[in-house]
Enzyme design. Structure first.
Site, PDB file in Angstrom:
ATOM      1  N   LYS A 183      35.228  27.499  35.873  1.00  0.00           N
ATOM      2  CA  LYS A 183      34.037  28.294  36.665  1.00  0.00           C
ATOM      3  C   LYS A 183      32.869  27.660  36.957  1.00  0.00           C
ATOM      4  CE  LYS A 183      36.539  32.097  36.105  1.00  0.00           C
ATOM      5  NZ  LYS A 183      37.258  32.601  36.980  1.00  0.00           N
ATOM      6  N   HIS A 321      46.780  35.341  41.601  1.00  0.00           N
ATOM      7  CA  HIS A 321      45.585  35.570  40.279  1.00  0.00           C
ATOM      8  C   HIS A 321      46.287  36.384  39.540  1.00  0.00           C
ATOM      9  CE1 HIS A 321      42.480  38.340  38.387  1.00  0.00           C
ATOM     10  NE2 HIS A 321      42.084  37.096  38.345  1.00  0.00           N
TER      11      HIS A 321
HETATM   12 MG   LIG Z   1      39.143  33.452  40.610  1.00  0.00          MG
END
Ligand SMILES: [Mg+2]
Length: 383
Positions: A183, A321
């Site tokens: 992230k 995802h």
């Molecule tokens: Mg993502």
């Protein structure tokens, strides 16, 4: 042959992790069981489904609209032509009866759970793994199937973030993952660059690293980031900006050679069509990540693939995802480009990694029953 009961439960997913746009402290997800009147080994055959994590549970919509609608239907409406199994397309049409087009919102995630449980049930009644059923029905490979799998993680931690990140990347690389996603986008660029360089330092190559901004950046911040990353040769940059700002995606794609990835917040075939038409994405490199479960399930995902391919894309550019077993079955059965998995979560990966790939197994259905720890989440719904 009929569906006798549908049960759902909201599960707490509480975690201290954060990405650039949300924390997971109050996160929930739904588990759902769909009970048939077919009895095998003294027990009814049951279809199972578990949510994708990130959009909260779908209990309200399931209880108020979608479960009652399916339970009220006549079994003749959802049996297949042979009368020996259920037809997921017929179930989908019943569940979506009296639903307006457009404005998809939270509805697709609720419907996706019912769709997933029906497919699990269908595959179990055929006594085949779901990936195999999908491959047979939709022209996928039946033998020597393997799926490229990457590890997702690298969330922000409240304390010792960089040390945690290094350790997590090292652990995932040691497990055999060849591609790892972390992230970014939730802290100033200089701090994110330290995270990126730490991960590359562990992995030895920018090509082994993907970064995910979770749609959090402004146009100016996204341009700064893409400029800063231009020489790192990363695998992809995911959701740099708001996932529905197609014009901005187009601008970024025009000035950035790095692959872009997006789609996990696109929940319908109609929205997929708009994404493909207007976001300026490039079929030779960009990655489409529509989430099977959150997008009305496999029935709608097949429509999405049809749209994608009719616009000159290969389904190898699709890497859904999620990191759950349903997605893995879809990737294996429909020949998609890869599968996301989350080694730090309880979401199971059934087979060992071989050089960054996983081969699908032989358990009937989605395979939840083989993942003993994970299967326990259905306990309250099965008793
Ligand atoms: Mg993502």
């Amino acid at each position: 042959m009929r569906i006798t009961d549908i049960r759902e439960q909201t599960l707490a997913m509480s975690s201290t992790m954060r990405n650039a746009s949300i924390g997971f402290g109050g996160m929930t997800a739904s588990a759902l069981t769909l009970v048939s009147d077919v009895v095998r080994n003294g027990k009814p055959v049951v279809g199972l489904a578990y949510d994708s994590v990130g959009r909260y549970g779908h209990g309200g919509l399931l209880r108020e609209r979608f479960i009652p609608r399916l339970l009220a239907a006549d079994a003749d409406e959802y049996r297949d032509g042979s009368g020996t199994n259920f037809d997921p397309f017929k179930v989908w049409a019943i569940v979506m009866r009296d639903e307006k087009p457009g404005g998809h919102g939270e509805r697709p995630g609720a419907v996706g759970l019912i769709d997933a449980a029906v497919w699990d049930l269908v595959a179990k009644l055929e006594d085949k793994p779901l990936w195999y059923v999908l491959a047979e029905r939709f022209g996928g490979k039946l033998n020597d199937v393997r799926v490229s799998v990457y590890a997702t993680g690298g969330h922000y931690r409240e304390a010792d973030d960089l040390a945690h990140l290094r350790e997590e990347v090292r652990r995932n690389a040691a497990l055999g993952y060849k591609k790892i996603k972390i992230k970014i986008g939730g802290v100033p660029l200089a701090q994110d660059m330290r995270r990126i360089e730490a991960a590359i330092d562990v992995l030895g190559s920018g090509a082994a690293l993907a970064v995910d901004c979770n749609g959090a950046l402004s146009k100016a911040a996204a341009l700064d980031l893409l400029t800063a990353l231009s020489t790192y040769g990363l695998a992809w940059v995911e959701e740099p900006v708001d996932p529905l700002d197609f014009e901005l995606h187009k601008e970024l794609a025009q000035c950035c050679a790095l692959p872009l990835a997006t789609g996990e917040n696109i929940f319908s075939a109609a929205d997929t069509l708009n994404l493909i038409r207007y976001a300026g994405l490039r079929p030779d490199r960009d990655i489409l990540q529509m989430d099977v479960s959150l997008s009305y399930g496999i029935v709608e995902y097949l429509r999405m693939l049809s749209i994608i391919e009719s616009h000159g894309w290969s389904r190898r550019q699709c890497v859904p995802h999620a990191g759950h077993l349903l997605s893995f079955n879809v990737a294996a059965g429909l020949g998609l480009g890869g599968h996301e998995t989350s080694p730090t979560s309880n979401l199971p990966l059934m087979q060992p990694l071989e050089d960054g790939y996983v081969r699908p197994g032989n358990a009937p259905g989605v395979g939840f029953e083989q993942a003993k720890n994970f299967y326990a989440i259905f306990g309250g719904l099965l008793s």
